[in-house]
Design an enzyme around this catalytic site. Structure first.
Site, PDB file in Angstrom:
ATOM      1  N   ASP A   1       0.791  -1.016  -0.116  1.00  0.00           N
ATOM      2  CA  ASP A   1      -0.003   0.119   0.041  1.00  0.00           C
ATOM      3  C   ASP A   1       0.980   1.207   0.034  1.00  0.00           C
ATOM      4  O   ASP A   1       1.786   1.192  -0.862  1.00  0.00           O
ATOM      5  CB  ASP A   1      -0.879  -0.070   1.216  1.00  0.00           C
ATOM      6  CG  ASP A   1      -2.323   1.049   1.057  1.00  0.00           C
ATOM      7  OD1 ASP A   1      -3.087   0.723   0.303  1.00  0.00           O
ATOM      8  OD2 ASP A   1      -2.153   1.768   1.644  1.00  0.00           O
TER       9      ASP A   1
ATOM     10  N   TYR B   1      -2.666  11.405   3.420  1.00  0.00           N
ATOM     11  CA  TYR B   1      -3.100  11.310   2.111  1.00  0.00           C
ATOM     12  C   TYR B   1      -3.307  12.562   1.326  1.00  0.00           C
ATOM     13  O   TYR B   1      -2.997  12.687   0.346  1.00  0.00           O
ATOM     14  CB  TYR B   1      -4.480  10.472   2.046  1.00  0.00           C
ATOM     15  CG  TYR B   1      -4.677   9.009   2.023  1.00  0.00           C
ATOM     16  CD1 TYR B   1      -4.678   8.184   0.897  1.00  0.00           C
ATOM     17  CD2 TYR B   1      -4.018   8.088   3.159  1.00  0.00           C
ATOM     18  CE1 TYR B   1      -4.385   6.947   0.726  1.00  0.00           C
ATOM     19  CE2 TYR B   1      -3.786   6.909   3.219  1.00  0.00           C
ATOM     20  CZ  TYR B   1      -3.946   6.254   1.897  1.00  0.00           C
ATOM     21  OH  TYR B   1      -3.990   4.903   1.893  1.00  0.00           O
TER      22      TYR B   1
ATOM     23  N   HIS C   1      -4.853  -7.727  -0.527  1.00  0.00           N
ATOM     24  CA  HIS C   1      -3.932  -6.649  -0.254  1.00  0.00           C
ATOM     25  C   HIS C   1      -3.439  -6.538   1.068  1.00  0.00           C
ATOM     26  O   HIS C   1      -2.635  -5.797   1.491  1.00  0.00           O
ATOM     27  CB  HIS C   1      -5.110  -5.382  -0.512  1.00  0.00           C
ATOM     28  CG  HIS C   1      -4.602  -3.905  -0.426  1.00  0.00           C
ATOM     29  ND1 HIS C   1      -3.900  -3.629  -1.559  1.00  0.00           N
ATOM     30  CD2 HIS C   1      -4.587  -2.997   0.652  1.00  0.00           C
ATOM     31  CE1 HIS C   1      -3.518  -2.113  -1.198  1.00  0.00           C
ATOM     32  NE2 HIS C   1      -3.817  -1.913   0.074  1.00  0.00           N
TER      33      HIS C   1
END
Length: 384
Positions: free
Chosen positions: A175, A308, A358
């Site tokens: 990630d 982010y 993931h």
């Protein structure tokens, strides 16, 4: 960098008042009025189904034992250290093997150092394991300022490894953690002995966006990649909110534990392997809730979203450290993954698994540990 290089021992110790407040909030949840017909706990077509969310919230409130999970976390040595004004939390587990290789494990969202909980004991025969939490994640809170993006974080990670006494080290990440791993190798190639990435089929959605389409793909292959991109498009809702409106979603995540639960648990359905499973069938329920509890207790639902935002507005290019040996472990592998991501087969170590997704450190820790060991044992990987 901040001149105070102290490493301060740390133990997880959530106040009882915070635990009582969590249970009280869960008990007083103001639930949405259900849409008729939304009674299938496995139907995630509109997001996390209310009937499943209630089931998970009730377990969190009445059966989940945070103190037992806290004790498991405290079995590993932890420190905090301040770099450039920001407090960083670091798990540091030394191997009993004097020849062990220092290995940094890098995570992203919605993970935390809890993500690597089951992986650590599978690695410490060969590695000194270091797990830093990015700014705004877990106990790397509160944020000291704006501007903490991948480049600044990567430099801080390199400084942390220096403080721990490791001049040369390996790095693994998935990630956003893959971003810090790639940048570490690109910016500090003299220090990084090898980079290992955990990825899944959804990385194909990055082709044509973050990564260019390689030459020579057939129309059918492009169509297959476009299909993956189309399937992944609904997943970008959380990304757009965190990239552009972290304050808006942050208020909800900080005030509502069920909101935080839904925000993260859904991703363990849509990102984990085995689309037919519920989140707590893909990963251990208590580990999932330990991870979510960490976000709740540290208020890092909001501050991790800020990370982010900073990355989305930093203008940074993706760096993968091409001069450093690299390896990929691809879980829930798509047949076109290597064709699209490494058409020249420049990556020396490439493994594909049908299992997992993931979150390989939570879904398939044994497979991931074996692949990490195999990569760092290979010829050409040297600490010298």
């Amino acid at each position: 960098m901040n001149q105070n290089t102290a490493l301060t021992p740390f133990r997880v110790d959530i106040p009882q008042a915070d635990m009582d407040d969590l249970r009280d909030r869960l008990a007083r949840t103001r639930w949405p009025i259900p849409v008729p017909g939304r009674d299938d706990r496995a139907d995630f077509s509109r997001g996390i189904p209310p009937v499943y969310l209630k089931e998970l919230a009730e377990y969190w409130r009445d059966a989940f034992d945070w103190r037992a999970q806290e004790a498991k976390l405290n079995a590993y040595d932890q420190v905090t250290t301040v770099v450039d004004g920001q407090t960083f939390h670091v798990v540091h587990v030394r191997s009993a093997n004097p020849e062990a290789t220092p290995l940094m494990l890098n995570h992203g969202w919605p993970g935390s150092f809890v993500e690597y909980q089951r992986l650590i004991p599978l690695l410490t025969d060969e590695f000194h394991v270091v797990i830093p939490s990015p700014p705004g994640f877990g106990f790397s809170t509160p944020l000291s300022a704006t501007g903490w993006e991948l480049a600044r974080t990567t430099d801080a990670y390199a400084e942390i490894m220096t403080r721990l006494g490791y001049e040369r080290f390996g790095a693994h990440g998935s990630d956003v953690g893959a971003g810090t791993v790639g940048r570490l190798a690109a910016v500090h190639p003299e220090r990084v002995i090898g980079t290992h990435f955990g990825s899944d089929a959804k990385w194909l959605a990055l082709v044509g966006d973050t990564f260019p389409y390689p030459d020579g793909l057939s129309d059918d292959e492009i169509a297959q990649i476009e299909a993956v991109r189309a399937e992944d498009a609904p997943e970008r809702g959380y990304l757009e909110m965190q990239n552009h409106r972290p304050d808006t979603i942050g208020a909800a995540l900080t005030d509502s534990p069920v909101g935080q639960l839904a925000w993260i648990a859904e991703k363990f359905k849509t990102r984990a392997g085995g689309a037919y499973r519920t989140p707590d069938e893909s990963v251990d329920r208590d580990q999932l809730l330990t991870n979510i509890s960490l976000y709740w207790f540290t208020r890092s639902g909001a501050s991790s979203a800020q990370f982010y935002y900073e990355n989305a507005h930093s203008g940074l290019d993706v760096l993968m450290g091409a001069g450093v040996p690299s390896g990929f472990a691809v879980f829930d592998a798509h047949p076109l993954m290597r064709r699209a991501m490494d058409p020249w087969k420049a990556i020396g170590h490439w493994s594909e698994f049908t299992e997992g997704g993931h979150f390989p450190a939570m879904e398939e820790p044994e497979l991931l540990a074996a692949d990490i060991r195999a990569f760092f044992r290979a010829p050409g990987i040297s600490r010298d």
